[in-house]
Motif scaffolding. Structure first.
Motif, PDB file in Angstrom:
ATOM      1  N   LEU A   2     -19.531 -12.345  18.801  1.00  0.00           N
ATOM      2  CA  LEU A   2     -19.030 -12.873  17.529  1.00  0.00           C
ATOM      3  C   LEU A   2     -18.782 -11.776  16.502  1.00  0.00           C
ATOM      4  N   ARG A   3     -19.042 -10.513  16.868  1.00  0.00           N
ATOM      5  CA  ARG A   3     -18.711  -9.405  15.968  1.00  0.00           C
ATOM      6  C   ARG A   3     -17.227  -9.050  16.015  1.00  0.00           C
ATOM      7  N   ASP A   4     -16.535  -9.536  17.024  1.00  0.00           N
ATOM      8  CA  ASP A   4     -15.118  -9.204  17.166  1.00  0.00           C
ATOM      9  C   ASP A   4     -14.303  -9.820  16.036  1.00  0.00           C
ATOM     10  N   PRO A   5     -13.207  -9.165  15.636  1.00  0.00           N
ATOM     11  CA  PRO A   5     -12.356  -9.742  14.583  1.00  0.00           C
ATOM     12  C   PRO A   5     -11.601 -10.962  15.080  1.00  0.00           C
ATOM     13  N   VAL A   6     -11.215 -11.805  14.141  1.00  0.00           N
ATOM     14  CA  VAL A   6     -10.441 -12.998  14.485  1.00  0.00           C
ATOM     15  C   VAL A   6      -9.082 -12.567  15.024  1.00  0.00           C
ATOM     16  N   PRO A   7      -8.623 -13.147  16.131  1.00  0.00           N
ATOM     17  CA  PRO A   7      -7.315 -12.776  16.681  1.00  0.00           C
ATOM     18  C   PRO A   7      -6.196 -12.958  15.656  1.00  0.00           C
ATOM     19  N   ALA A   8      -5.178 -12.149  15.785  1.00  0.00           N
ATOM     20  CA  ALA A   8      -4.079 -12.160  14.810  1.00  0.00           C
ATOM     21  C   ALA A   8      -3.277 -13.453  14.851  1.00  0.00           C
ATOM     22  N   ASP A   9      -3.313 -14.191  15.964  1.00  0.00           N
ATOM     23  CA  ASP A   9      -2.518 -15.413  16.067  1.00  0.00           C
ATOM     24  C   ASP A   9      -3.189 -16.616  15.432  1.00  0.00           C
ATOM     25  N   ARG A  10      -4.369 -16.424  14.822  1.00  0.00           N
ATOM     26  CA  ARG A  10      -5.068 -17.525  14.169  1.00  0.00           C
ATOM     27  C   ARG A  10      -4.502 -17.745  12.766  1.00  0.00           C
ATOM     28  N   PRO A  11      -4.813 -18.905  12.157  1.00  0.00           N
ATOM     29  CA  PRO A  11      -4.313 -19.167  10.803  1.00  0.00           C
ATOM     30  C   PRO A  11      -4.777 -18.090   9.827  1.00  0.00           C
ATOM     31  N   PRO A  12      -4.012 -17.843   8.764  1.00  0.00           N
ATOM     32  CA  PRO A  12      -4.384 -16.812   7.779  1.00  0.00           C
ATOM     33  C   PRO A  12      -5.750 -17.039   7.156  1.00  0.00           C
ATOM     34  N   ALA A  13      -6.197 -18.304   7.064  1.00  0.00           N
ATOM     35  CA  ALA A  13      -7.490 -18.583   6.437  1.00  0.00           C
ATOM     36  C   ALA A  13      -8.647 -18.044   7.273  1.00  0.00           C
TER      37      ALA A  13
END
Length: 566
Positions: A51-62
């Motif tokens: 869960l330390r990984d960043p949110v993938p770029a294809d996810r919503p901007p929020a």
């Protein structure tokens, strides 16, 4: 245990894409310094490294930041906050206010606390009331006296046995207003009492204390006094000698070790119940980076010095050993001082996509070492050897720089010993791979230099391994935490604070003594009150310190407060 059973029940009934219940021990939260979301994010990232990984770029901007932060923002985590009463008394109202501010109305929440401590937290220092919005109170009732009596007699050997008959006066008093009745109204009190007063198989009853002493109102006028007595007598009872239960540790050694570990959890780590071996170095004063640097310098400097000394004499070997040792000590000390909050590794994988800085470092080191090998050969076979050496050095070092740690899910780990063994294996594998990199570089250079008259010798292979072995050692320090634990363990064992076979001691305390319990990759004291008692030291009955008086009252009941979904 009640909250764990609740968590498991919620998981069984969880619908697809529903919220995930997560247990958060509040003892490590400082509401004056951290908001609730930040603290819960850190707890999630520490226990679940993925869960330390960043949110993938294809996810919503929020959905920004790490996966842990995004899960909390999207209300996909159901917080089960355990132990409001474990926070300092002055922080109770502030904590309730912070929870109200962080979690919006309608988000489910479970919060546990002892009754008296929760009532105290409802009033802020200013005198205003702070309520947990939408809370419904659920109180855990004392044990039924008949069931408590049956438990004590059954554990003693069953009704009619001499050991069970010793409980007659105590069981008659259960359900009354005596100190003994209150102390034995909880599972913890019953467990402590049966460990202290009930015999093990083939153990003489006459060698044990008489449970009638629990009814002595002169010695134990209050519930707090009797609790203190049970905690103080528990460790000696758990480690008393017995032919069928041999132990490598005396009562004195066990008491001293467990007291030190409890103090480490309570005072160094802010009251957390989780006894993690990879955090043992925090129990040491300043100087841990220096000790790690010296240990690494011995491990990395000796191989090179021995190899050079065998072929070029003692003086040359000593000089090489000192140069490598000093350089490695400085690098290792810097790594240890900047390690921060790290978790153990369960292995490693190769990846070329992440952290270009490591790629650059690996390519640079490979070029330097390759040119050095090639130039030394080029003195005899020509300048082309330098270019070939540079090329052959880049390849193995590039492969080495792509190695990444794999961190286990600590909540799902099978045990502290297994996690330690895997992290140790990661350290040694990476360290030896560093030495193998030098051998691979030399072999590649030899293969390419054969047409030019290159020759291979055992001396050069050994030297290649010894020269790049320290690089693998540094990589092992970065990708694992075993070295930090090893150095801390040795220093504490020399000081007499922990036994030399610490993990064996902890396993025995869990499996055979009932002093510790296992929670994934960590150990915990059987009860937080036992941890606090050991950390605060023994006190005479009736003379509690002011810091513990509030925490130790009203032990017969604590409340779970639940905000329900609309």
């Amino acid at each position: 245990m009640l909250l764990i059973r609740l968590l498991l029940a919620l998981l069984e009934r969880r619908p697809p894409r529903g919220t995930v219940p997560v247990l958060f021990p509040l003892a490590s939260w400082d509401p004056a310094r951290q908001d609730l979301y930040t603290w819960m994010t850190q707890e999630l990232e520490q226990d679940h490294p993925a869960l330390r990984d960043p949110v993938p770029a294809d996810r919503p901007p929020a959905a920004t930041g790490t996966l842990a932060r995004a899960l909390l923002k999207q209300r996909l985590i159901l917080p089960i906050l355990d132990g409001l009463d474990e926070l300092p008394e002055a922080m109770g109202a502030r904590a309730l206010h912070a929870i109200n501010q962080a979690l919006p109305a309608g988000q489910p929440l479970v919060l546990s606390s002892r009754t008296a401590e929760y009532r105290s937290a409802l009033t802020a220092p200013s005198g205003t009331s702070v309520l947990l919005n939408g809370a419904a109170g659920i109180r855990l009732l004392p044990l039924d006296p008949a069931k408590a009596a049956a438990y004590l007699e059954r554990d003693a050997g069953g009704a009619g046995t001499p050991a069970a008959a010793r409980w007659r006066r105590v069981t008659v008093a259960l359900g009354s207003d005596t100190s003994a009745s209150k102390a034995l109204s909880t599972p913890l009190g019953l467990f402590l009492a049966r460990t202290i007063y009930n015999p093990r198989p083939d153990e003489e009853v006459t060698e044990l204390p008489d449970p009638d002493e629990l009814l002595d109102q002169a010695r134990y006028p209050t519930r707090r006094d009797l609790d203190t007595h049970l905690f103080a007598a528990f460790i000696p009872a758990a480690y008393r000698p017995h032919p069928q239960y041999p132990t490598r540790w005396s009562v004195h050694k066990a008491q001293r070790t467990l007291t030190f570990l409890a103090s480490h959890l309570q005072h160094t780590l802010g009251g957390t119940p989780n006894l993690a071996w990879w955090q043992l170095h925090k129990a040491l004063p300043a100087g841990q980076p220096l000790a790690i640097g010296l240990t690494a310098s011995l491990m990395g400097g000796l191989p090179g010095g021995l190899v050079v000394g065998l072929y070029d004499g003692f003086a040359t070997g000593l000089g090489v050993s000192l140069c490598v040792a000093i350089s490695l000590a400085l690098v290792a000390a810097v790594i240890a001082s900047k390690s921060g909050e790290r978790s153990p590794s369960s292995g490693f994988h190769w990846s070329w996509r992440e952290r270009s800085g490591w790629r650059t470092c690996g390519l640079t080191l490979g070029l330097i070492f390759g040119l050095a090998f090639g130039t030394s050969s080029g003195l005899e076979i020509g300048p082309m050897a330098g270019l070939i050496g540079g090329f052959t050095g880049v390849v193995p070092f590039a492969l080495l720089s792509g190695l990444r740690s794999v961190h286990p899910d600590l909540d799902k780990a099978v045990g502290p010993g297994t996690v330690l063994a895997r992290d140790q294996r990661t350290f040694w594998t990476l360290t030896l791979l560093g030495g193998a990199t030098g051998v691979l570089m030399y072999v590649l250079s030899y293969v390419l230099l054969i047409p030019m008259g290159g020759q291979m010798s055992g001396e050069d292979i050994a030297l290649a391994f010894a020269v790049t072995f320290p690089i693998g050692l540094v990589l092992g320090l970065i990708r694992s935490v075993w070295m930090e634990f090893l150095v801390a363990h040795i220093k504490l064992a020399v000081a007499g604070r922990v036994p030399w076979h610490l993990m064996s001691f902890l396993g025995d305390a869990h499996e055979r003594r009932g002093v510790l319990r296992q929670a994934g990759a960590v150990y915990q004291f059987r009860h937080i009150d036992l941890q606090r008692h050991l950390a605060e030291g023994r006190r005479r009955p009736g003379r509690p310190t002011g810091a513990t008086r509030g925490r130790q009252r009203d032990r017969h009941g604590w409340c779970g407060w639940e905000r329900r979904q609309p």
